[in-house]
Design a protein around this motif. Structure first.
Motif, PDB file in Angstrom:
ATOM      1  N   ASP A   1      40.968 126.438  12.507  1.00 19.47           N
ATOM      2  CA  ASP A   1      39.399 126.263  12.799  1.00 19.47           C
ATOM      3  C   ASP A   1      39.204 124.527  12.828  1.00 19.47           C
ATOM      4  OD1 ASP A   1      38.536 128.627  13.097  1.00 19.47           O
ATOM      5  OD2 ASP A   1      37.860 128.831  10.692  1.00 19.47           O
ATOM      6  N   ALA A   2      40.128 123.948  12.254  1.00 17.76           N
ATOM      7  CA  ALA A   2      39.776 122.268  12.181  1.00 17.76           C
ATOM      8  C   ALA A   2      40.521 121.761  13.329  1.00 17.76           C
ATOM      9  CB  ALA A   2      40.493 121.773  10.803  1.00 17.76           C
ATOM     10  N   ARG A   3      41.508 122.389  13.850  1.00 19.92           N
ATOM     11  CA  ARG A   3      42.076 121.631  14.933  1.00 19.92           C
ATOM     12  C   ARG A   3      42.504 122.611  16.226  1.00 19.92           C
ATOM     13  NH1 ARG A   3      47.499 120.330  11.549  1.00 19.92           N
ATOM     14  NH2 ARG A   3      48.108 122.129  12.772  1.00 19.92           N
ATOM     15  N   TYR A   4      41.219 123.525  16.452  1.00 19.78           N
ATOM     16  CA  TYR A   4      41.188 124.562  17.368  1.00 19.78           C
ATOM     17  C   TYR A   4      41.414 123.962  19.046  1.00 19.78           C
ATOM     18  CZ  TYR A   4      36.380 123.453  19.036  1.00 19.78           C
ATOM     19  OH  TYR A   4      35.303 122.691  19.287  1.00 19.78           O
ATOM     20  N   GLY A   5      40.936 122.622  19.018  1.00 27.80           N
ATOM     21  CA  GLY A   5      41.249 121.969  20.124  1.00 27.80           C
ATOM     22  C   GLY A   5      42.378 121.306  20.666  1.00 27.80           C
ATOM     23  N   GLU A   6      43.080 121.138  19.576  1.00 24.83           N
ATOM     24  CA  GLU A   6      44.458 120.549  19.894  1.00 24.83           C
ATOM     25  C   GLU A   6      45.653 121.822  20.108  1.00 24.83           C
ATOM     26  OE1 GLU A   6      45.402 118.687  15.970  1.00 24.83           O
ATOM     27  OE2 GLU A   6      43.539 117.793  15.965  1.00 24.83           O
ATOM     28  N   PRO A   7      46.669 121.291  20.595  1.00 27.26           N
ATOM     29  CA  PRO A   7      47.683 122.064  20.873  1.00 27.26           C
ATOM     30  C   PRO A   7      48.499 122.591  19.470  1.00 27.26           C
ATOM     31  CG  PRO A   7      48.392 120.157  22.216  1.00 27.26           C
ATOM     32  CD  PRO A   7      47.059 120.017  21.452  1.00 27.26           C
ATOM     33  N   LEU A   8      48.404 123.805  18.907  1.00 29.78           N
ATOM     34  CA  LEU A   8      48.936 124.152  17.561  1.00 29.78           C
ATOM     35  C   LEU A   8      50.288 124.726  17.677  1.00 29.78           C
ATOM     36  CD1 LEU A   8      45.662 125.444  16.201  1.00 29.78           C
ATOM     37  CD2 LEU A   8      46.667 123.555  15.428  1.00 29.78           C
TER      38      LEU A   8
ATOM     39  N   ALA B   1      55.137 127.354  14.022  1.00 30.12           N
ATOM     40  CA  ALA B   1      56.226 126.855  13.074  1.00 30.12           C
ATOM     41  C   ALA B   1      55.555 125.896  12.111  1.00 30.12           C
ATOM     42  CB  ALA B   1      57.389 126.278  13.752  1.00 30.12           C
ATOM     43  N   THR B   2      54.630 124.823  12.910  1.00 29.74           N
ATOM     44  CA  THR B   2      54.118 123.926  11.846  1.00 29.74           C
ATOM     45  C   THR B   2      52.925 124.509  10.813  1.00 29.74           C
ATOM     46  OG1 THR B   2      54.213 122.307  13.507  1.00 29.74           O
ATOM     47  CG2 THR B   2      52.549 121.933  11.702  1.00 29.74           C
ATOM     48  N   LEU B   3      52.468 125.481  11.492  1.00 27.23           N
ATOM     49  CA  LEU B   3      51.376 126.341  10.298  1.00 27.23           C
ATOM     50  C   LEU B   3      52.179 127.135   9.549  1.00 27.23           C
ATOM     51  CD1 LEU B   3      48.733 127.777  13.313  1.00 27.23           C
ATOM     52  CD2 LEU B   3      48.373 125.892  11.376  1.00 27.23           C
ATOM     53  N   ALA B   4      53.305 127.580   9.739  1.00 21.83           N
ATOM     54  CA  ALA B   4      54.158 128.469   8.883  1.00 21.83           C
ATOM     55  C   ALA B   4      54.693 127.412   7.690  1.00 21.83           C
ATOM     56  CB  ALA B   4      55.154 129.200   9.480  1.00 21.83           C
ATOM     57  N   THR B   5      55.338 126.501   8.286  1.00 21.80           N
ATOM     58  CA  THR B   5      55.890 125.473   7.316  1.00 21.80           C
ATOM     59  C   THR B   5      54.881 125.143   6.307  1.00 21.80           C
ATOM     60  OG1 THR B   5      57.446 124.680   8.783  1.00 21.80           O
ATOM     61  CG2 THR B   5      57.113 123.124   7.223  1.00 21.80           C
ATOM     62  N   SER B   6      53.344 124.859   6.598  1.00 29.13           N
ATOM     63  CA  SER B   6      52.423 124.251   5.858  1.00 29.13           C
ATOM     64  C   SER B   6      52.074 125.559   4.676  1.00 29.13           C
ATOM     65  CB  SER B   6      51.104 124.092   6.606  1.00 29.13           C
ATOM     66  OG  SER B   6      50.400 125.305   6.893  1.00 29.13           O
TER      67      SER B   6
ATOM     68  N   ARG C   1      45.809 135.192  18.423  1.00 25.82           N
ATOM     69  CA  ARG C   1      44.748 135.891  18.697  1.00 25.82           C
ATOM     70  C   ARG C   1      43.288 135.285  18.114  1.00 25.82           C
ATOM     71  NH1 ARG C   1      41.274 137.133  21.943  1.00 25.82           N
ATOM     72  NH2 ARG C   1      39.938 138.906  21.698  1.00 25.82           N
ATOM     73  N   TYR C   2      43.599 135.174  17.039  1.00 18.72           N
ATOM     74  CA  TYR C   2      42.369 134.227  16.342  1.00 18.72           C
ATOM     75  C   TYR C   2      41.914 133.178  16.911  1.00 18.72           C
ATOM     76  CZ  TYR C   2      39.567 131.946  12.536  1.00 18.72           C
ATOM     77  OH  TYR C   2      38.666 131.234  12.034  1.00 18.72           O
ATOM     78  N   LEU C   3      43.147 132.181  17.292  1.00 18.18           N
ATOM     79  CA  LEU C   3      42.767 131.135  17.922  1.00 18.18           C
ATOM     80  C   LEU C   3      42.120 131.228  19.085  1.00 18.18           C
ATOM     81  CD1 LEU C   3      43.289 127.887  18.353  1.00 18.18           C
ATOM     82  CD2 LEU C   3      45.434 128.304  19.070  1.00 18.18           C
ATOM     83  N   GLN C   4      42.478 131.980  19.961  1.00 23.64           N
ATOM     84  CA  GLN C   4      41.920 132.221  21.121  1.00 23.64           C
ATOM     85  C   GLN C   4      40.412 132.872  21.183  1.00 23.64           C
ATOM     86  OE1 GLN C   4      44.617 135.629  22.678  1.00 23.64           O
ATOM     87  NE2 GLN C   4      45.402 134.141  24.393  1.00 23.64           N
ATOM     88  N   ARG C   5      40.272 133.734  20.194  1.00 22.66           N
ATOM     89  CA  ARG C   5      38.889 134.093  19.944  1.00 22.66           C
ATOM     90  C   ARG C   5      37.912 132.931  19.606  1.00 22.66           C
ATOM     91  NH1 ARG C   5      36.178 135.982  15.689  1.00 22.66           N
ATOM     92  NH2 ARG C   5      38.135 136.086  14.548  1.00 22.66           N
ATOM     93  N   ARG C   6      38.396 132.145  18.567  1.00 22.24           N
ATOM     94  CA  ARG C   6      37.655 131.039  18.155  1.00 22.24           C
ATOM     95  C   ARG C   6      37.239 129.923  19.297  1.00 22.24           C
ATOM     96  NH1 ARG C   6      34.589 131.452  14.147  1.00 22.24           N
ATOM     97  NH2 ARG C   6      34.650 129.370  13.775  1.00 22.24           N
ATOM     98  N   ARG C   7      38.211 129.637  20.097  1.00 20.69           N
ATOM     99  CA  ARG C   7      38.159 128.938  21.335  1.00 20.69           C
ATOM    100  C   ARG C   7      37.271 129.402  22.175  1.00 20.69           C
ATOM    101  NH1 ARG C   7      44.429 127.070  22.650  1.00 20.69           N
ATOM    102  NH2 ARG C   7      44.643 125.360  20.920  1.00 20.69           N
TER     103      ARG C   7
END
Length: 124
Positions: free
Chosen positions: A20-27, A30-35, A57-63
Motif C-alpha cells: 500500500d505504501a509503495r503501490y506506485g513504485e515497481p515492487l 523477493a524484496t517483500l519476501a525477504t522483509s 493481484r492485490y497490488l493490481q486491484r489497489r492500483r
C-alpha cells in the motif's frame, strides 16, 4: 504452533502495508519476501491464505482503485473550477454515438440555438 499463526498474520499485514505504501513504485516479490523472512513462493501462499488473493493481484486491484479514486477527484475539481472534465474512453464512446441514440430529439441536431424561431422557417 498457535503462536505462529498470529505472527504470520502480522507479517502478512506488514507486507500488505508495504504494498500500500509503495503501490506506485515497481515492487519486487523477493524484496517483500525477504522483509518477512520467507521465500517468494511461501510469501505468495501465505498472503493468499491470509487475504484471499496473491500479492500481485492485490497490488493490481489497489492500483486500479487508486486510479479510479484519483480520476473521480480530478473530475470533481474540474467541475468546481468550471473546467470540462478530462476525457475518458467511456466519454469518448458516448460522444461518438449519434444523438438520437442518446435519447435526444433528432430535430435539434441541425438547429442553431442562437437563431430566433421566426427566422428558422426562412432558411434556404
Amino acid at each position: 504452533m498457535t503462536s505462529a499463526r498470529p505472527t504470520r498474520h502480522r507479517e502478512m499485514l506488514r507486507v500488505r502495508d508495504a504494498i500500500d505504501a509503495r503501490y506506485g513504485e515497481p515492487l519486487d516479490l523477493a524484496t517483500l519476501a525477504t522483509s518477512v523472512h520467507l521465500s517468494p513462493d511461501h510469501l505468495v501462499r501465505q498472503f493468499r491464505e491470509t487475504f484471499g488473493e496473491t500479492p500481485h493481484r492485490y497490488l493490481q486491484r489497489r492500483r486500479i482503485e487508486r486510479l479510479s479514486h484519483d480520476e473521480e477527484r480530478s473530475d470533481e475539481g474540474a467541475a468546481e473550477r468550471g473546467a470540462p472534465a478530462p476525457s475518458t474512453p467511456e466519454r469518448e464512446a458516448e460522444r461518438a454515438r449519434p444523438l438520437h441514440h442518446r435519447g435526444l430529439p433528432a430535430g435539434r441536431l441541425h438547429e442553431p440555438r442562437d437563431v430566433q424561431p421566426d427566422l428558422r422557417e426562412h432558411r434556404g
